[in-house]
Design a protein around this motif. Structure first.
Motif, PDB file in Angstrom:
ATOM      1  N   THR A  90       0.837  -1.207   0.000  1.00 36.53           N
ATOM      2  CA  THR A  90       0.000   0.000   0.000  1.00 36.53           C
ATOM      3  C   THR A  90       0.869   1.253   0.000  1.00 36.53           C
ATOM      4  N   ARG A  91       0.320   2.346  -0.499  1.00 32.73           N
ATOM      5  CA  ARG A  91       1.080   3.584  -0.562  1.00 32.73           C
ATOM      6  C   ARG A  91       1.305   4.163   0.827  1.00 32.73           C
TER       7      ARG A  91
ATOM      8  N   GLU B  15       4.848   4.142   2.354  1.00 33.65           N
ATOM      9  CA  GLU B  15       6.003   4.838   1.769  1.00 33.65           C
ATOM     10  C   GLU B  15       6.732   5.717   2.784  1.00 33.65           C
TER      11      GLU B  15
ATOM     12  N   GLU C 229       8.185   0.244  -5.756  1.00 29.51           N
ATOM     13  CA  GLU C 229       7.023  -0.384  -6.344  1.00 29.51           C
ATOM     14  C   GLU C 229       6.998  -1.867  -6.001  1.00 29.51           C
TER      15      GLU C 229
END
Lengths: 465, 465
Positions: free
Chosen positions: A250-251, A254, A267
Motif C-alpha cells: 500500500t502507498r 512509503e 514499487e
C-alpha cells in the motif's frame, strides 16, 4: 577484509556498554557473556565493571587486538568511536545506534543531518576497510558462535541451516522468535538496518558460500540499487533457495519506510516480478516467510517432480481443507495407479475412503498407517504427500518410521498437526530433523507445499533454459 | 427435552467402552474419569472393569438413571443400543460410530445402506424424544463440566466464552488445540458429524441462550437445509458474534465432503453471501476462524466506532507491516489531533516518529510508553489501537497498565508480539483476560482488527435498518 571475520570474530568489544539493565548497552554485553567463547571487552568511561567484566575507558586502552566492535553510543559520537576502532585495527562493526540516514529522511531533527552523518561514516569505513552492519540495527546472531545483538533471548536459538536477513530488526526478531517457538534451528540472523556498506547483495554473496546455510529468508522494505540485489539473488538462487518478503503493497507505507531505514519501499509489483524472474520465491507475511523457508530447507533434497499430491488424513474434515488449499494453489489430486488402489482396498476396511484424498478415520493401527503411507509414496503418479494427523505423533505416525518412508521414496512428505505444542515438541523436532516439515494447520501445510512445487518448477525451468 | 440436558448431564454411560487404550471406547472413558463429576457407567459384555469402573453387560442392567449415552459400538449394533437407551430413559446420546449417511453417499460398502440406517436412527430418536449428537462425530466438550469425546487431551482446556461448533471433529480439534496452545478459554466444543437430529440451527439456538458463551465459531462443509441455518444465524448474530469458516472453494472437495458427513459442500459463494447478509463474519482458514473468534469475544464491549486505526510499534519494520495490512484491509491511518501531536512532541525525543504510525524504537521507559498509549487512546480521531511489541510484555507494556488503558478509553487495543511463547504465556493470558487480544505476528493482529471493524460496521448497519 571479508564478512567472515565479522561473523566469526575471536574478540569483541561493546562500546557504550552499560550497567543499567534496561539499556541496550547492557543487553549487548549480556548477549555475549552468556554464549560467546572469545574475548569480550567493554568500554564505558564512567563504570568500572559490567557483568563481571572490567571496563576500559576507551577502545585504545584495550591491551589485546579486537576483531569486532558493537557500538551503542549516541549518534553524535559514533564517528569518533569508529575512527578509534579503525586506528585500533578493528575489522568490523555492528552499529546499533540510530539517527543516520533514516532520521534525515524523516526530517525529525533539523539540527542534525543524518544523511550526511551516514555518508561520513561510510567514507571512514571505506578508508579503514571496515565492514559495518547497520547503523540502526539490532545486530546479528551467528548461532552457536556469537550473539552480537541487544537480544540475549536469542542465546536460546537452536543451530540450524536457515539464514534470516532483514532490513528491520523487528522482523528478524519475529522470524527468530517463531523459530524458537517451533524448535526450528537457524544458522544466522542479520539485521541490515541502514546498510552503510553491507547491502543485501553482500550478505547474499556471503551466505552463498556459507556451508552452514542451505536456505535464505529475506525481509525487504526498499533499497537504493535493486538491480544489484536482483543480480546477486539470481546467482545465489541457483545454489540455494532464497525466499523474499517484500513489504509495501500500500502507498501508506512509503513515508514510514523512508523514515525507517532511509529507503523508499518502492514499487511492490516491480520487486515481486523481478524476484520471481531471479528465481526467488516471494511471500506475503512473516508466517509465510517462515513456513516457506522451512519447507525449502527441509525438502530441497527431494523436490517434487510434478504437481500431483496425495492427501492422507486421520479425519475427513481437515482432508477436505487440504484438498481445497492444494487445488486452489494449483496442485492436482494425484490419481492412484490400479496397483495402489488394489493394495489400499486390501489394506483398508470399507469405512475408509481408499481414494485420494484418503480418509483413514477409525484406523487406529500404526503398522497399517505406515503401510498406507508407503504404498502411496511408492506410486509413480504421486509427486508429494501431505498428511493431517489429529493425534500425538507417536500414536499412529511414529516419527522414526515416517522419516524412514520420506527417505526411502525421496518424495516430500508434509505433516500437518495442531496437537498441543508442548506435548509434541520433541517428536516435531525429530520429524523436522528427518526432513519432514510439520505445520500447525492444514492451510499452512498446503500453502508451504504449493510454494515447494512452485520452487521446483522454477528450478526445472532454469535448468531447461 | 432440551439440549441443556445433553450438555449438563448428571450421569453418563459409555456403551462400547474398552480396556484397550488404543481404542476410542477406552479414550471416551478416560475423558470422563479424569474430569467429570457425575456418575459414570461403562458397558461392555466382555470386560469386568475399565479404568477402575465396574462394567455392565448392557444399559438395562445399570441400576441408576442415565442422562447421556456415549456410543462407540460398531454401526451394525448402534440401533439396538439406542433402542435400549430409549427404554432406559436416556435423554441424549453422542454417537461416535461412523458408517451412516456418509458411508452410503460414498458407496463404500454395497452391503450396507448407511443412509437408510441413519433414517431409522432418526426415527427411533424422534419416537424416544432423544437428542443425538452425531453419528460420525468426535463428541463434544462442555468445558469444566464434561468431556464427552474420545480426546482426553481436552481435559486440559481452559474455561472461556467462545463456543466452537464444527461439522468435522478434526476441525474442532484444530480449533481446540489452538486454544490450548494459546491459553485461550472455550465454553463448548461440539462436533456435529452427520447431524441425525441436532443441526447447526439447533446448536445456534441453544448457544444463543447459553450464558457461558459470548461468541460462536462454526466450521461448515455443507448442509441440506442452508435456509434454516441462515435464519437461525441471523437471529443469533444480533445477540452474539458468529464467525463461519465455510470450506469448499474448489470443486475437488465436493466428492470428499459428500463422503465425509453426507452433505454436498454446495456453492461456496452462495453460502458466503448468505452468511454476510445474515450478519455472520466469514473467514477462510482455521487460523482466521480462531483469530476472529478471539477478537470478537474479547472486544465486543468496545466495538470501534469507525475505521481509523492508530499504530504504535517498538520497531519500525513491524509498524510498516501493520500499516500495510490495515490499509489493504480497508482501515485508515488515524490523523492525530493537534493536541495529540503536541503532546507526543513533548513526550518523545526527535529520534522517534511522532506521527501515526508511531515508531517508538529506542524508547525503553515503560512510564513513557504508557503515557503515549494513553494519549493516543484519548484522541477522538482514533477508533482502535494496534501495538507491536518486540519484547517481553513486562518490559515496556506491563499487562495491568495496558488492560487499564483499554478499559479506561473503551477502544479496542490489539497487541502483536511473537516473543517466545513459553516465556510470556502468563502475561499473554493476563492481557487477554483483560480484553486485550494478543497475536503472534503483525499480519494476524491486523487481519483480526479488520474483522472487528467489519463486524462493527455490520452491527451499525443492522441497527440503522
Amino acid at each position: 577484509m571479508d564478512l567472515d571475520e565479522v561473523f566469526n570474530p575471536s574478540s569483541v568489544v561493546v562500546v557504550g556498554a552499560s550497567s543499567d539493565e534496561r539499556k541496550m548497552g547492557y543487553q549487548c554485553v549480556k548477549s555475549l557473556v552468556e554464549a560467546f567463547d572469545g574475548e569480550i571487552y567493554v568500554v564505558n568511561p564512567r563504570v568500572r565493571r559490567i557483568l563481571g567484566i572490567d571496563a576500559y575507558k576507551s577502545v585504545k586502552q584495550i591491551p589485546g587486538s579486537v576483531d569486532l566492535a558493537i557500538i551503542v553510543v549516541p549518534s553524535s559520537v559514533v564517528l569518533p568511536v569508529v575512527q578509534e576502532c579503525a586506528e585500533k585495527g578493528v575489522k568490523g562493526a555492528v552499529i546499533i545506534t540510530g539517527g543516520f540516514k533514516e532520521a534525515s529522511a524523516a526530517e525529525r531533527d533539523a539540527s542534525m543531518d543524518g544523511e550526511l552523518l551516514q555518508e561520513r561514516l561510510a567514507a571512514l569505513a571505506e578508508d579503514a576497510g571496515m565492514k559495518i552492519i547497520g547503523p540502526n540495527t539490532f545486530g546479528f546472531v551467528n548461532v552457536g558462535v556469537i550473539n552480537a545483538s541487544f537480544s540475549p533471548v536469542f542465546n536460546g536459538l537452536r543451530k540450524g541451516r536457515i539464514a534470516m536477513v532483514g532490513q528491520s530488526g523487528g522482523v528478524c526478531h519475529i522470524f527468530a522468535y517463531m523459530a524458537m517457538n517451533e524448535g526450528i534451528g537457524l544458522s544466522k540472523v542479520v539485521g541490515l538496518g541502514n546498510r552503510c556498506n553491507v547491502e543485501f547483495c553482500d550478505i547474499l554473496e556471503y551466505l552463498e558460500e556459507d556451508d552452514e546455510t542451505d536456505t535464505i529468508a529475506m525481509h525487504i522494505e526498499g533499497i537504493d540499487e535493486p538491480r544489484k540485489l536482483m543480480d546477486a539473488a539470481r546467482r545465489v538462487a541457483k545454489r540455494k533457495p532464497v525466499v523474499a518478503y517484500k513489504v509495501g503493497r500500500t502507498r501508506a507505507v512509503e513515508r514510514a519506510a523512508l523514515s525507517h531505514t532511509g529507503s523508499m519501499a518502492g514499487e511492490y509489483k516491480l520487486y515481486d516480478a523481478a524476484f520471481r524472474q531471479s528465481g526467488v520465491v516471494t511471500v506475503n507475511s512473516c508466517e509465510e516467510l517462515f513456513d516457506a523457508a522451512k519447507i525449502l530447507s527441509l525438502c530441497q533434497d527431494c523436490l517434487p517432480k510434478g504437481r500431483r499430491v496425495a492427501i492422507i488424513s486421520t479425519q475427513a474434515g481437515p482432508g477436505i481443507i487440504l484438498t481445497d488449499e492444494c487445488v486452489s494453489g494449483g496442485l492436482q489430486l494425484a490419481r492412484f495407479s490400479e496397483e495402489t488402489e488394489k493394495k489400499l482396498k486390501r489394506l483398508l476396511p470399507p469405512l475408509t475412503i481408499r481414494e485420494n484424498p484418503v480418509d483413514m478415520a477409525f484406523i487406529r493401527d500404526a503398522a497399517l498407517w505406515l503401510e498406507v503411507v508407503r504404498t502411496v509414496s511408492a506410486d509413480d503418479g504421486v509427486d508429494a504427500l501431505i498428511i493431517f494427523n489429529l493425534y500425538h505423533p507417536s500414536f499412529l505416525l511414529p516419527p522414526e518410521e515416517i522419516v524412514d518412508a520420506r527417505r526411502s521414496y525421496g518424495k516430500p512428505l508434509i505433516m500437518c498437526t495442531s496437537f498441543p505444542h508442548e506435548l509434541m515438541l520433541k517428536e516435531k523436532i525429530k520429524l523436522e530433523e528427518g526432513g519432514v516439515p510439520v505445520y500447525g494447520t492444514p492451510e499452512r501445510g498446503a500453502k508451504a507445499l504449493v510454494t515447494l512445487m512452485r520452487y521446483a518448477e522454477m528450478k526445472r525451468r532454469t535448468k531447461g533454459g
